[in-house]
Design a protein around this motif. Structure first.
Motif, PDB file in Angstrom:
ATOM      1  N   LEU A 113       0.828  -1.214   0.000  1.00  0.00           N
ATOM      2  CA  LEU A 113       0.000   0.000   0.000  1.00  0.00           C
ATOM      3  C   LEU A 113       0.862   1.264   0.000  1.00  0.00           C
ATOM      4  O   LEU A 113       0.469   2.293   0.543  1.00  0.00           O
ATOM      5  CB  LEU A 113      -0.943   0.011   1.221  1.00  0.00           C
ATOM      6  N   GLY A 114       2.038   1.155  -0.586  1.00  0.00           N
ATOM      7  CA  GLY A 114       2.930   2.308  -0.653  1.00  0.00           C
ATOM      8  C   GLY A 114       3.468   2.746   0.694  1.00  0.00           C
ATOM      9  O   GLY A 114       3.799   3.918   0.888  1.00  0.00           O
ATOM     10  N   ALA A 115       3.574   1.814   1.641  1.00  0.00           N
ATOM     11  CA  ALA A 115       4.009   2.144   3.000  1.00  0.00           C
ATOM     12  C   ALA A 115       5.365   2.842   2.991  1.00  0.00           C
ATOM     13  O   ALA A 115       6.206   2.618   2.122  1.00  0.00           O
ATOM     14  CB  ALA A 115       4.073   0.880   3.851  1.00  0.00           C
ATOM     15  N   LYS A 116       5.576   3.676   3.989  1.00  0.00           N
ATOM     16  CA  LYS A 116       6.774   4.497   4.054  1.00  0.00           C
ATOM     17  C   LYS A 116       7.984   3.723   4.563  1.00  0.00           C
ATOM     18  O   LYS A 116       9.116   3.943   4.128  1.00  0.00           O
ATOM     19  CB  LYS A 116       6.502   5.698   4.965  1.00  0.00           C
ATOM     20  N   ASN A 117       7.766   2.809   5.497  1.00  0.00           N
ATOM     21  CA  ASN A 117       8.862   2.078   6.139  1.00  0.00           C
ATOM     22  C   ASN A 117       9.110   0.746   5.433  1.00  0.00           C
ATOM     23  O   ASN A 117       8.160   0.050   5.073  1.00  0.00           O
ATOM     24  CB  ASN A 117       8.519   1.837   7.617  1.00  0.00           C
ATOM     25  N   PHE A 118      10.369   0.376   5.253  1.00  0.00           N
ATOM     26  CA  PHE A 118      10.692  -0.878   4.564  1.00  0.00           C
ATOM     27  C   PHE A 118      10.168  -2.103   5.303  1.00  0.00           C
ATOM     28  O   PHE A 118      10.021  -3.178   4.722  1.00  0.00           O
ATOM     29  CB  PHE A 118      12.210  -1.008   4.380  1.00  0.00           C
ATOM     30  N   VAL A 119       9.854  -1.955   6.585  1.00  0.00           N
ATOM     31  CA  VAL A 119       9.312  -3.077   7.361  1.00  0.00           C
ATOM     32  C   VAL A 119       7.972  -3.529   6.778  1.00  0.00           C
ATOM     33  O   VAL A 119       7.578  -4.677   6.931  1.00  0.00           O
ATOM     34  CB  VAL A 119       9.160  -2.679   8.848  1.00  0.00           C
ATOM     35  N   GLN A 120       7.266  -2.610   6.125  1.00  0.00           N
ATOM     36  CA  GLN A 120       5.998  -2.959   5.485  1.00  0.00           C
ATOM     37  C   GLN A 120       6.174  -3.246   3.990  1.00  0.00           C
ATOM     38  O   GLN A 120       5.224  -3.177   3.224  1.00  0.00           O
ATOM     39  CB  GLN A 120       4.975  -1.831   5.683  1.00  0.00           C
ATOM     40  N   ASP A 121       7.373  -3.567   3.591  1.00  0.00           N
ATOM     41  CA  ASP A 121       7.625  -3.998   2.219  1.00  0.00           C
ATOM     42  C   ASP A 121       7.271  -5.488   2.085  1.00  0.00           C
ATOM     43  O   ASP A 121       7.431  -6.261   3.035  1.00  0.00           O
ATOM     44  CB  ASP A 121       9.098  -3.784   1.864  1.00  0.00           C
ATOM     45  N   PHE A 122       6.814  -5.894   0.902  1.00  0.00           N
ATOM     46  CA  PHE A 122       6.427  -7.295   0.680  1.00  0.00           C
ATOM     47  C   PHE A 122       7.557  -8.254   1.023  1.00  0.00           C
ATOM     48  O   PHE A 122       7.332  -9.276   1.688  1.00  0.00           O
ATOM     49  CB  PHE A 122       6.010  -7.490  -0.785  1.00  0.00           C
ATOM     50  N   TRP A 123       8.771  -7.928   0.560  1.00  0.00           N
ATOM     51  CA  TRP A 123       9.886  -8.844   0.794  1.00  0.00           C
ATOM     52  C   TRP A 123      10.164  -9.012   2.292  1.00  0.00           C
ATOM     53  O   TRP A 123      10.450 -10.115   2.750  1.00  0.00           O
ATOM     54  CB  TRP A 123      11.147  -8.339   0.102  1.00  0.00           C
ATOM     55  N   TYR A 124      10.074  -7.929   3.031  1.00  0.00           N
ATOM     56  CA  TYR A 124      10.353  -7.979   4.469  1.00  0.00           C
ATOM     57  C   TYR A 124       9.192  -8.611   5.242  1.00  0.00           C
ATOM     58  O   TYR A 124       9.393  -9.529   6.036  1.00  0.00           O
ATOM     59  CB  TYR A 124      10.621  -6.568   4.992  1.00  0.00           C
ATOM     60  N   SER A 125       7.975  -8.106   5.006  1.00  0.00           N
ATOM     61  CA  SER A 125       6.825  -8.568   5.780  1.00  0.00           C
ATOM     62  C   SER A 125       6.426  -9.998   5.448  1.00  0.00           C
ATOM     63  O   SER A 125       6.266 -10.835   6.341  1.00  0.00           O
ATOM     64  CB  SER A 125       5.621  -7.640   5.543  1.00  0.00           C
ATOM     65  N   VAL A 126       6.254 -10.268   4.161  1.00  0.00           N
ATOM     66  CA  VAL A 126       5.693 -11.558   3.753  1.00  0.00           C
ATOM     67  C   VAL A 126       6.754 -12.654   3.694  1.00  0.00           C
ATOM     68  O   VAL A 126       6.536 -13.765   4.199  1.00  0.00           O
ATOM     69  CB  VAL A 126       4.970 -11.430   2.396  1.00  0.00           C
ATOM     70  N   ILE A 127       7.887 -12.371   3.088  1.00  0.00           N
ATOM     71  CA  ILE A 127       8.908 -13.406   2.906  1.00  0.00           C
ATOM     72  C   ILE A 127       9.790 -13.556   4.154  1.00  0.00           C
ATOM     73  O   ILE A 127       9.898 -14.649   4.720  1.00  0.00           O
ATOM     74  CB  ILE A 127       9.795 -13.099   1.677  1.00  0.00           C
ATOM     75  N   PHE A 128      10.404 -12.461   4.578  1.00  0.00           N
ATOM     76  CA  PHE A 128      11.352 -12.510   5.694  1.00  0.00           C
ATOM     77  C   PHE A 128      10.681 -12.849   7.018  1.00  0.00           C
ATOM     78  O   PHE A 128      11.167 -13.695   7.769  1.00  0.00           O
ATOM     79  CB  PHE A 128      12.067 -11.160   5.787  1.00  0.00           C
ATOM     80  N   LYS A 129       9.533 -12.191   7.310  1.00  0.00           N
ATOM     81  CA  LYS A 129       8.912 -12.372   8.622  1.00  0.00           C
ATOM     82  C   LYS A 129       7.818 -13.444   8.612  1.00  0.00           C
ATOM     83  O   LYS A 129       7.870 -14.393   9.391  1.00  0.00           O
ATOM     84  CB  LYS A 129       8.344 -11.033   9.117  1.00  0.00           C
ATOM     85  N   LEU A 130       6.806 -13.280   7.749  1.00  0.00           N
ATOM     86  CA  LEU A 130       5.670 -14.205   7.791  1.00  0.00           C
ATOM     87  C   LEU A 130       6.068 -15.621   7.395  1.00  0.00           C
ATOM     88  O   LEU A 130       5.764 -16.589   8.101  1.00  0.00           O
ATOM     89  CB  LEU A 130       4.556 -13.690   6.872  1.00  0.00           C
ATOM     90  N   LEU A 131       6.766 -15.752   6.270  1.00  0.00           N
ATOM     91  CA  LEU A 131       7.151 -17.087   5.804  1.00  0.00           C
ATOM     92  C   LEU A 131       8.291 -17.680   6.625  1.00  0.00           C
ATOM     93  O   LEU A 131       8.172 -18.789   7.160  1.00  0.00           O
ATOM     94  CB  LEU A 131       7.546 -17.029   4.328  1.00  0.00           C
ATOM     95  N   CYS A 132       9.392 -16.925   6.739  1.00  0.00           N
ATOM     96  CA  CYS A 132      10.614 -17.512   7.297  1.00  0.00           C
ATOM     97  C   CYS A 132      10.683 -17.506   8.824  1.00  0.00           C
ATOM     98  O   CYS A 132      11.439 -18.293   9.395  1.00  0.00           O
ATOM     99  CB  CYS A 132      11.833 -16.793   6.724  1.00  0.00           C
TER     100      CYS A 132
END
Length: 262
Positions: A59-78
């Motif tokens: 959703l165009g978030a400002k912080n990289f923590v809400q980036d798809f790669w970080y949120s979905v892959i790094f945190k949610l999946l891994c």
């Protein structure tokens, strides 16, 4: 003498000592968790590089923590899905192996609620900026929902389950309480640093400034982790830790989705 004895018993008291907790294969499980947590630090660096090359902000978030790669892959999946699959389906543990027969009493609920509120208002400085930004977004309801839910599934749940519920408990069983809390906190702190070193721009430090990232991210994260580790070692209340962790991250998450400067 009695006062000293009472004091010692008070500080060393545990609801359930690790030595009485049963594990199916303590050495195998601990080795896996240690290797996984060290590998997770390196994965943080790779994810940071990936975001630099091809960011996909949710959703165009400002912080990289809400980036798809970080949120979905790094945190949610891994950090949530894979370790949870291993814990429940490969190792065949149950929910009770994490809750450890904890039954909240009215006093626990009151004190726990106060602690959750305290965690939420630690970042109260974001409130006014978020409020002013909400009318500017047509999809404000979606952003509010994402800002509230995402910290639970990518921060509160995975971080407390893995580093306290899975890792620290086994370190306590194998070593001792202090060593377990320190090592799990160091590993918990370590995976935060690579991505901040590559991408951070704010109170968590500036990209390329390792000392700034160490003081802006590493030190506060380590202190919070020590507190959470002490609480887990003493009370074994994983639900409260998840809730407090979630509460701390809600306002910064909302701030990012509403692109509020802080």
């Amino acid at each position: 003498m009695k006062t000293q004895l009472f004091s010692r018993q008070f500080w060393l008291w545990q609801r359930i000592p690790a030595k009485v907790i049963s594990f199916k294969s303590i050495d195998k499980e601990l080795n896996f968790l240690l290797i996984y947590s060290i590998g997770y630090v390196f994965l943080g660096y790779l994810i940071g590089l990936l975001i630099q090359i091809h960011p996909i902000p949710i959703l165009g978030a400002k912080n990289f923590v809400q980036d798809f790669w970080y949120s979905v892959i790094f945190k949610l999946l891994c950090l949530l899905i894979i370790p949870t699959y291993v814990y429940f389906f490969k190792w065949n543990y149950s929910i009770n192996d994490l809750i450890l027969d904890f039954i909240p009493r009215p006093k626990n609920l009151i004190l726990g609620s106060l602690l959750v509120l305290f965690g939420f208002f630690l970042n109260a400085g974001h409130l006014s900026g978020i409020k002013s930004q909400i009318p500017l977004f047509d999809d404000a309801v979606l952003r509010l929902a994402m800002g509230v839910i995402l910290p639970l599934i990518i921060a509160g749940l995975p971080e407390e389950l893995f580093f306290r519920g899975y890792l620290q408990t086994r370190l306590e069983k194998k070593w001792n309480r202090i060593s377990a809390i320190l090592l799990s906190s160091l590993l918990f702190t370590a995976w935060h640093l690579p991505s901040r070193y590559l991408l951070s721009n704010g109170i968590e430090g500036q990209a390329g400034d390792f000392f700034g990232v160490l003081t802006g991210t590493g030190l506060p994260v380590f202190i919070v982790s020590i507190f959470f580790g002490l609480h887990w070692s003493r009370y074994r209340n994983i639900i409260l830790l998840i809730m407090v962790h979630w509460a701390i991250d809600i306002l910064p998450s909302l701030s990012s989705f509403f692109k509020e400067s802080y």
